[in-house]
Design an enzyme around this catalytic site. Structure first.
Site, PDB file in Angstrom:
ATOM      1  N   GLN A 156      -2.648 -12.093 -23.939  1.00 43.73           N
ATOM      2  CA  GLN A 156      -1.532 -12.873 -23.414  1.00 43.73           C
ATOM      3  C   GLN A 156      -0.628 -11.898 -23.213  1.00 43.73           C
ATOM      4  O   GLN A 156       1.306 -12.429 -22.095  1.00 43.73           O
ATOM      5  CB  GLN A 156      -1.056 -14.023 -23.480  1.00 43.73           C
TER       6      GLN A 156
ATOM      7  N   ASP B 145      -3.434  -8.861 -31.183  1.00 40.62           N
ATOM      8  CA  ASP B 145      -3.922  -9.103 -29.767  1.00 40.62           C
ATOM      9  C   ASP B 145      -3.156  -9.456 -28.622  1.00 40.62           C
ATOM     10  O   ASP B 145      -2.170 -10.519 -28.421  1.00 40.62           O
ATOM     11  CB  ASP B 145      -4.375 -11.178 -30.402  1.00 40.62           C
TER      12      ASP B 145
ATOM     13  N   CYS C 147      -9.656 -22.751 -26.827  1.00 37.31           N
ATOM     14  CA  CYS C 147     -10.475 -22.010 -28.179  1.00 37.31           C
ATOM     15  C   CYS C 147      -9.588 -21.830 -29.608  1.00 37.31           C
ATOM     16  O   CYS C 147      -9.219 -19.821 -29.938  1.00 37.31           O
ATOM     17  CB  CYS C 147     -10.195 -20.197 -27.466  1.00 37.31           C
TER      18      CYS C 147
ATOM     19  N   HIS D 298      -6.187 -17.357 -31.229  1.00 36.10           N
ATOM     20  CA  HIS D 298      -7.620 -17.845 -30.518  1.00 36.10           C
ATOM     21  C   HIS D 298      -8.569 -16.719 -31.328  1.00 36.10           C
ATOM     22  O   HIS D 298      -8.704 -16.606 -32.225  1.00 36.10           O
ATOM     23  CB  HIS D 298      -7.503 -16.744 -29.081  1.00 36.10           C
TER      24      HIS D 298
ATOM     25  N   LYS E  72      -7.654 -11.381 -17.459  1.00 37.71           N
ATOM     26  CA  LYS E  72      -6.815 -12.032 -17.319  1.00 37.71           C
ATOM     27  C   LYS E  72      -5.338 -11.271 -16.849  1.00 37.71           C
ATOM     28  O   LYS E  72      -3.818 -11.436 -16.977  1.00 37.71           O
ATOM     29  CB  LYS E  72      -5.993 -12.240 -18.940  1.00 37.71           C
TER      30      LYS E  72
END
Ligand SMILES: Cc1ncc(COP(=O)(O)O)c(C=O)c1O
Ligand SMILES: Cc1ncc(COP(=O)(O)O)c(C=O)c1O
Lengths: 146, 430, 430, 146
Positions: free
Chosen positions: C218, C215, C386, C138, C241
């Protein structure tokens, strides 16, 4: 009025007539501690004789709680063995962080039990521990000597 | 001061603030005098945010579906209303998480200018350049500039404060010179209440070609402020101090400056084009809003601005002025109490002073005074209020601060004064 | 895959999400398949935040009155629960405004190390040093590292992506070397759904003494994640999220690293001592939380974590896996549709793949496909999500992405498939 | 189904059979524009003859809306005076930003009036304007020649 719970007579007495106040020579190590939210500060010196805390001397500015607890500290650790003093400190820290749920042991904490009410006011716990943090830090700084 | 408008119906306003109905410390009425730290939120703000989340929530500026459209509209409509509230245009308003981030944004962007393109040249700082602040700044408008100076080799200088808590401008021309690249100062002191002479500072800064950064955290919530008319280059304020949500603040920047300033936080939504090795960036304000933004918080702040507009900022300012005068008059009558910052003049009034009243009590440490006040239900702030150098300047380690807002009334002032007397009695100094 | 636990009662869960009850585009049922961009919030999260604001709101870590105590407790209790949710300790959890800020925090702190004290030496970067990322990042985990490289003279390198959407680790040892100072990579791709082999990357990074940044935007919302067990040095994720508020994210950092890392944003509440010319800083996590924080948002995120715990992250992951398999199977049956990222294996299953399903439709631009889906009430995301370099690598300018969460069901997948067919019909390609 | 409102037949026709597509020589200025959210892009060239737009040629990738509106653009500006072309552009921009509240003038916008429905979808307005932004930029780049 819940105030009396916090400001026990013992605390106010120590505040008005602090024990062992003043910076004295000789000393093995010194620590300067500050409370970053209110600017209260303490400079505290430790003098050891072998394994014994021979003297604790201090100077500083602060509220009744920080001043009184440092005064009580000197009563509790001067003349004691280092290990003893540290375990008293642990008991005091446990009491202060106990949110009023920890039952203090008067045999160990003596006048320190008066701070049980302070433990219910989390914002004041740092005040009560200021001198003790300085003591711990100064002890650590005596390094190999202890 | 003569009221120009109908006074506030405080009782009616208070009904909008659920928290003010609660009690503290065994049933005491809550007297909230800590709005300088953070304000409370009216139902209208809470409802606006909830309505958004229950009906329109989506990632803004990223989707093409109906919710995303609605969310984007709500977010941008909030930006437009907030911009209008301070007299500027929407593309000059950048949302940040708080005012602190806004100041850091400018400081870091200036640091980044050194390795950015030639269009950012005017932001580059280095040895020999000077940044000027004041001795009454909140840490948020001091430490970022210390750090920028440390990173770039620039020099930090500062205005002093007079004994009565005003900015000492006697050395204005010596302090702000051709070497000065930036002057950062507070509009209204969060400790002293002092309102600073923006015009004089801006005029001097402009004369030497320095940028100006206004910390408007304590002015925008409490009085009508037109940032464009003030002529500053940048300004910041926080939502949570003006009836809005926490987690959102505003950076205002003049269009042409934002347009040539390098980005700060980078990531999604602030780019124009991304390749593995390099990226280019969107125009402002998007350039400065990386990642999924504070969407519902912007909506909440928009509702806060609507609420304040409905009340009228003139009336808010007048109301707080009356409370301030009452507090200063009352504290002056209590022996052993010393107020930091401007006091009442011979006519019993005070000019250029907002509703933050900080004081010390002889023989009672501020922490202890605060504890007694708390025990009476009066919430004040004790400590150095993130203005440690100012307290050092005034030779006190800490102080007690009462700060007012539109939901306070004279009864709250009376409770404050009673509490101060109670503290003196409790600690045996009266 | 055999269900290990009772399946989710999606209908009951959906009742907790007010927005899922609304209709869009002339009365169509809302089919929300854009949780990869931002999730919706259950009533429990909205209520927790509101209760906090109506009862306990105050500035945290700054006041001694009762509200300030209660607010501080609520804020720190949220930190503790969120830390436990990802297997770490509270002092390793820093609240940021979003994941993007968390990554920037690490990047800027590393940049600041050059002018900070010797205790930060291990964070200093310069020419000859290398930062390694991946082609599937991203923008939030790419652009900050590009910028850090630009500021420090370090070199950016990256792992490629295979045709089937996996990380190409064939050159792991050549890419991550003694020169590598930091390896930043995503746990789960927001486009491909690909779950990356964290262990292999961490092992290699540790072997060469490089820091790792994960990261987890997700992964943390969609599956059980134990950051300590993964062994990464830093990780980030966003509240919005994972059923929580916007305006709050988390940076995890290993205790000893946070302890020696210089600050990023500076201002109130993160200091130890401030003088006009210099400051010293508080220990973590306070050192990294300048200004009034996202108080009610932390409370909301705490409630979100409670909600997810009550449902059970294992069950969330299983449920999403079932939806993903159904979507992949359904899309595979539609001629002219190509899924980006791992597809089903011969057994009709897929491993190491989460619930983001991106695809392209021959002859129908993603924007146009998204419009038809929107018209049917199906909210998907269109564009490059993104992750522009990844799309370039896969030779598509953009894609349609459906992403799933615990409140989606097989009916939502059916609506997606119907919508894709409708788009093909509308644009005359089927 | 509101889709038909947006995707008027005129738009779909221009999408399938774009007018003036392809990059041609000679040209006075070229502009490259990209839509940062979806990666759609257009490269557009302008050729002036005195004060007249002699040719507009373009290449790019994008959705039906961006492709069709660029096709319509060539119909509306090629052969017109620069001032005329710019005022047509203003009318088109006004229509697109009007949220469906602006009544388009067919005499000015010709096939462009088909985009009235697109104006109701704010996320697609950028698509419709992509080619026009390139045209505006390219015109500006012709500089002194115009
Ligand atoms: C994989 C990934 N990383 C980073 C981000 C950035 O998160 P945020 O925008 O909340 O900072 C996102 C979401 O947008 C994401 O999906
Ligand atoms: C004058 C002033 N400046 C800056 C700040 C910082 O605001 P925030 O903490 O919301 O970033 C405050 C409030 O704390 C303030 O009173």
């Amino acid at each position: 009025m819940q105030l009396q719970q916090m400001y026990q007579e013992i605390i106010l007495d120590h505040y008005k007539n602090p024990h062992g106040r003043g910076l004295r020579e000789p000393y093995d190590a010194e620590s300067f501690q500050v409370n970053p939210t209110c600017g209260d500060e303490v400079t505290l010196r430790v003098r050891l004789a072998g394994d014994t805390v021979e003297d604790v001397s201090y100077e500083g500015q602060g509220c009744s709680i920080s001043q009184a607890s440092t005064s009580v500290l000197t009563d509790l650790v001067v003349g004691r063995g280092v290990a003893d003093a540290l375990s008293t400190m642990d008991a005091f820290v446990e009491l202060m962080q106990g949110r009023g749920q920890v039952e203090p042991d008067e045999d160990v904490l003596e006048d320190g039990i008066a701070f049980a009410g302070v433990a219910k006011y989390p914002a004041r716990v740092k005040c009560a521990l200021l001198g003790w943090m300085a003591f711990k830090d100064a002890l650590a700084r005596t390094g190999g000597q202890a | 001061m003569t009221a120009l408008t109908a006074p506030l119906d405080v009782a009616a306003l208070r009904a909008d603030f659920p928290i003010l109905g609660r009690t503290v410390r065994d049933g005491k009425r809550l007297v909230y005098l800590d709005s300088g730290a953070t304000s409370q939120r009216p139902r209208q703000v809470l409802d606006a945010e909830r309505e958004f989340l229950e009906r329109h929530n989506a990632a803004v500026h990223r989707g093409a579906h109906q919710l995303a459209e609605e969310a984007t509209d709500a977010y941008e409509s909030a930006r437009a209303r907030i911009a209008a509230f301070v007299g500027v245009t929407p593309d000059e308003v950048v949302f940040t998480k708080n005012a602190t981030e806004g100041i850091n944004l400018v400081a870091y962007a200036m640091g980044n200018a050194a390795t950015a393109g030639p269009e950012s040249a005017r932001f580059v700082l280095g040895p020999g350049d000077e940044i000027v602040v004041t001795e009454m700044e909140h840490h948020a408008n001091l430490v970022p500039w210390q750090q920028l100076a440390q990173r770039t080799g620039a020099t930090l200088r500062w205005f002093g404060v007079t004994d009565d808590g005003r900015l000492d401008l006697s050395d204005l021309d010596a302090l702000v010179t051709e070497r000065t690249r930036l002057v950062a100062f507070t509009h209204q002191s969060n400790v002293l209440g002092t309102v600073n002479p923006v015009a004089a500072l801006v005029a001097r800064a402009q004369a030497v070609g320095a940028l100006t950064v206004l910390d408007a955290c304590q002015s925008v919530p409490h009085a009508p402020v037109d940032l464009a008319a003030l002529g500053v280059d940048f300004a910041v304020f926080s939502g949570h101090k003006m009836l809005g949500p926490s987690g959102i603040g505003v950076l205002y920047g003049r269009r042409e400056l934002l347009g040539s300033m390098p980005p700060f936080l980078t990531g999604g939504s602030m780019i124009e084009m991304v390749e593995m090795a390099r990226s280019t960036f969107a125009p402002p304000p998007q350039r400065f809003e990386a990642g999924v933004p504070m969407t519902s918080q912007a909506v909440g702040l928009g509702a806060a601005v609507d609420y304040l507009n409905a009340v009228g900022m003139d009336r808010v300012a007048e109301h707080e002025h009356a409370l301030t005068v009452a507090a200063l008059a009352g504290l002056a009558e209590i022996p052993g109490v010393r107020v930091l910052g401007p006091g009442l003049d011979a006519a019993g009034d005070v000019a250029d002073r907002g509703g933050a009243v900080s004081f010390v009590i002889d023989g009672v440490h501020p922490h202890d005074a605060g504890q007694v006040l708390d025990d009476e239900g009066v919430a004040v702030r004790v400590g150095h209020h993130c203005a440690w150098p100012l307290h050092r300047r005034l030779a006190v380690p800490a102080s007690v601060r009462a700060s007012f807002y539109l939901y306070n009334d004279l009864g709250d002032i009376a409770a404050l004064l009673d509490g101060v007397r109670a503290a003196q009695r409790f600690f045996g100094v009266a």
